[in-house]
Design a protein around this motif. Structure first.
Motif, mmCIF file in Angstrom:
data_model
loop_
_atom_site.group_PDB
_atom_site.id
_atom_site.type_symbol
_atom_site.label_atom_id
_atom_site.label_comp_id
_atom_site.label_asym_id
_atom_site.label_seq_id
_atom_site.Cartn_x
_atom_site.Cartn_y
_atom_site.Cartn_z
ATOM 1 N N TYR A 9 1.082 -1.317 -0.058
ATOM 2 C CA TYR A 9 -0.169 0.423 -0.114
ATOM 3 C C TYR A 9 0.819 0.690 0.508
ATOM 4 N N SER A 10 0.791 2.749 -0.772
ATOM 5 C CA SER A 10 1.620 3.327 -1.112
ATOM 6 C C SER A 10 0.513 4.348 -1.316
ATOM 7 N N PHE A 11 0.414 5.703 0.098
ATOM 8 C CA PHE A 11 -0.190 6.623 -0.197
ATOM 9 C C PHE A 11 0.258 7.781 -1.176
ATOM 10 N N GLU A 12 1.983 7.796 -0.659
ATOM 11 C CA GLU A 12 2.044 9.454 -1.532
ATOM 12 C C GLU A 12 3.580 8.555 -2.051
ATOM 13 N N GLY A 13 3.395 7.547 -2.624
ATOM 14 C CA GLY A 13 4.996 7.022 -3.840
ATOM 15 C C GLY A 13 5.836 6.372 -3.380
ATOM 16 N N SER A 14 6.667 7.020 -2.092
ATOM 17 C CA SER A 14 7.719 5.964 -0.995
ATOM 18 C C SER A 14 7.367 4.756 -1.667
ATOM 19 N N THR A 15 6.524 4.256 -0.294
ATOM 20 C CA THR A 15 6.395 2.958 -1.174
ATOM 21 C C THR A 15 6.259 2.580 -1.531
ATOM 22 N N GLU A 16 5.597 2.847 -2.537
ATOM 23 C CA GLU A 16 5.267 2.142 -4.142
ATOM 24 C C GLU A 16 7.031 2.013 -4.984
ATOM 25 N N SER A 81 4.614 -1.291 3.710
ATOM 26 C CA SER A 81 3.471 -0.335 3.857
ATOM 27 C C SER A 81 4.027 1.436 4.577
ATOM 28 N N PRO A 82 3.535 2.457 3.766
ATOM 29 C CA PRO A 82 4.170 2.815 5.046
ATOM 30 C C PRO A 82 3.981 3.368 6.715
ATOM 31 N N ILE A 83 4.582 3.870 7.488
ATOM 32 C CA ILE A 83 4.291 3.458 9.092
ATOM 33 C C ILE A 83 3.327 5.218 8.634
ATOM 34 N N TRP A 84 2.484 5.025 9.819
ATOM 35 C CA TRP A 84 0.971 6.063 9.865
ATOM 36 C C TRP A 84 1.149 5.762 11.749
ATOM 37 N N ALA A 85 1.039 6.294 12.594
ATOM 38 C CA ALA A 85 1.776 6.580 14.344
ATOM 39 C C ALA A 85 1.584 5.129 14.390
ATOM 40 N N GLY A 86 3.336 5.027 14.154
ATOM 41 C CA GLY A 86 4.059 4.135 14.494
ATOM 42 C C GLY A 86 3.388 2.157 13.868
ATOM 43 N N THR A 87 2.976 2.199 13.070
ATOM 44 C CA THR A 87 2.894 0.720 12.701
ATOM 45 C C THR A 87 2.309 0.851 11.200
ATOM 46 N N CYS A 110 8.699 -1.095 5.672
ATOM 47 C CA CYS A 110 7.811 -0.191 5.490
ATOM 48 C C CYS A 110 8.815 0.934 5.341
ATOM 49 N N THR A 111 7.794 1.741 4.967
ATOM 50 C CA THR A 111 8.910 2.946 4.442
ATOM 51 C C THR A 111 8.276 4.409 5.838
ATOM 52 N N HIS A 112 9.183 4.818 6.628
ATOM 53 C CA HIS A 112 8.375 6.255 6.858
ATOM 54 C C HIS A 112 9.259 7.317 7.300
ATOM 55 N N LYS A 113 9.095 9.035 8.516
ATOM 56 C CA LYS A 113 10.198 9.583 7.887
ATOM 57 C C LYS A 113 10.973 9.530 9.070
ATOM 58 N N GLY A 114 11.710 8.295 10.037
ATOM 59 C CA GLY A 114 12.195 8.271 11.200
ATOM 60 C C GLY A 114 11.470 7.954 13.059
ATOM 61 N N GLY A 115 10.414 8.106 12.352
ATOM 62 C CA GLY A 115 9.454 7.261 13.847
ATOM 63 C C GLY A 115 8.911 5.893 13.407
ATOM 64 N N ALA A 116 9.484 4.879 13.550
ATOM 65 C CA ALA A 116 9.224 3.618 13.394
ATOM 66 C C ALA A 116 10.318 2.938 14.440
HETATM 67 C C1 LIG Z 1 -1.253 9.792 8.124
HETATM 68 C C2 LIG Z 1 0.279 9.686 8.560
HETATM 69 C C3 LIG Z 1 0.926 8.913 9.124
HETATM 70 C C4 LIG Z 1 2.630 8.988 9.851
HETATM 71 N N1 LIG Z 1 2.827 8.143 10.518
HETATM 72 C C5 LIG Z 1 3.904 8.562 10.610
HETATM 73 C C6 LIG Z 1 4.881 7.599 12.089
HETATM 74 O O1 LIG Z 1 4.295 7.679 12.920
HETATM 75 N N2 LIG Z 1 6.055 8.237 12.131
HETATM 76 C C7 LIG Z 1 6.949 8.780 10.554
HETATM 77 O O2 LIG Z 1 8.284 7.683 10.648
HETATM 78 N N3 LIG Z 1 6.325 8.682 9.444
HETATM 79 C C8 LIG Z 1 5.625 8.656 9.710
HETATM 80 N N4 LIG Z 1 4.611 8.840 8.703
HETATM 81 C C9 LIG Z 1 5.157 9.957 7.282
HETATM 82 C C10 LIG Z 1 5.478 8.466 5.812
HETATM 83 O O3 LIG Z 1 5.171 6.661 6.928
HETATM 84 C C11 LIG Z 1 6.223 8.312 5.041
HETATM 85 O O4 LIG Z 1 5.913 9.772 4.594
HETATM 86 C C12 LIG Z 1 6.321 7.183 4.267
HETATM 87 O O5 LIG Z 1 7.607 6.616 3.557
HETATM 88 C C13 LIG Z 1 5.116 7.455 3.298
HETATM 89 O O6 LIG Z 1 4.772 6.458 2.208
HETATM 90 P P1 LIG Z 1 3.767 5.959 0.738
HETATM 91 O O7 LIG Z 1 4.389 7.629 0.141
HETATM 92 O O8 LIG Z 1 4.001 5.142 0.161
HETATM 93 O O9 LIG Z 1 2.853 6.632 1.479
HETATM 94 C C14 LIG Z 1 2.945 9.050 8.666
HETATM 95 C C15 LIG Z 1 2.675 9.614 7.024
HETATM 96 C C16 LIG Z 1 0.640 9.689 7.292
HETATM 97 C C17 LIG Z 1 0.457 9.511 5.546
#
Ligand SMILES: Cc1cc2nc3c(=O)[nH]c(=O)nc-3n(C[C@H](O)[C@H](O)[C@H](O)COP(=O)(O)O)c2cc1C
Length: 167
Positions: A9-16, A81-87, A110-116
């Motif tokens: 799943y990818s919302f904004e393209g990074s995981t994709e 998966s992207p990380i959302w709210a730590g999961t 998974c992909t995230h912005k440093g909070g995983a």
């Molecule tokens: C609803 C939401 C919640 C998020 N929560 C976190 C988080 O808890 N920790 C973190 O490091 N990044 C968080 N992010 C950032 C995404 O994990 C990160 O940008 C990810 O690479 C996005 O992947 P995507 O482009 O495939 O959607 C969050 C993003 C969204 C939209």
């Protein structure tokens, strides 16, 4: 030769982008998972909406809806998966917990912005409910460091693709 599938799943393209790198490098099939109704906001309210979904444990119905029939054909499945709210994101919660995939070897990225911090552990636990956990990797800041993240993901996936049970 074993058949490998990448589900993500990818919302904004990074995981994709990472999913595509992995699939291409190990010659796997690839399928995008989407909730039947995805977030619509690209602004700050996406964090509130997406975060709320995670915190309330939502498991949205996902597409494609014939996944159970599709996945039986594969020996190894990468789930991203992207990380959302730590999961993992709600769509991936549905994927891992609704029983569409059972008794499969699953490797998780998974992909995230440093909070995983505990994200990999949580994913492993969810995978182990119905399936066999193989390995997990997290990739930080894919949007700004795509080359390094892609390289790390490809190296990881290649090793697993060669011998999935050694992990
Ligand atoms: C609803 C939401 C919640 C998020 N929560 C976190 C988080 O808890 N920790 C973190 O490091 N990044 C968080 N992010 C950032 C995404 O994990 C990160 O940008 C990810 O690479 C996005 O992947 P995507 O482009 O495939 O959607 C969050 C993003 C969204 C939209």
């Amino acid at each position: 030769m074993s058949k490998i599938l990448v589900l993500y799943y990818s919302f904004e393209g990074s995981t994709e982008k990472i999913a595509q790198s992995i699939a291409q490098s190990i010659n796997a099939d690839i399928i995008k998972i989407t909730p039947q109704k995805d977030l619509s906001s690209k602004g700050f309210s996406k964090y509130l909406w997406g975060g709320k979904q995670v915190l309330t444990g939502e498991k949205p119905p996902i597409l494609p809806n014939n996944l159970a029939q599709t996945v039986v054909n594969y020996d190894l499945i990468f789930v991203g998966s992207p990380i959302w709210a730590g999961t993992f994101a709600p769509a991936i919660k549905t994927l891992l917990e609704d029983g569409s995939i059972v008794n499969k070897k699953i490797a998780y990225f998974c992909t995230h912005k440093g909070g995983a911090q505990n994200a990999l552990k949580k994913a492993q636990q969810a995978i182990e409910t119905n399936n066999i956990f193989v390995s997990a990797i997290d990739l930080a800041n894919v949007a700004s460091s795509f080359d390094a993240c892609s390289k790390k993901a490809v190296q990881w996936a290649t090793k697993i693709g060669m011998s999935p049970m050694q992990f």
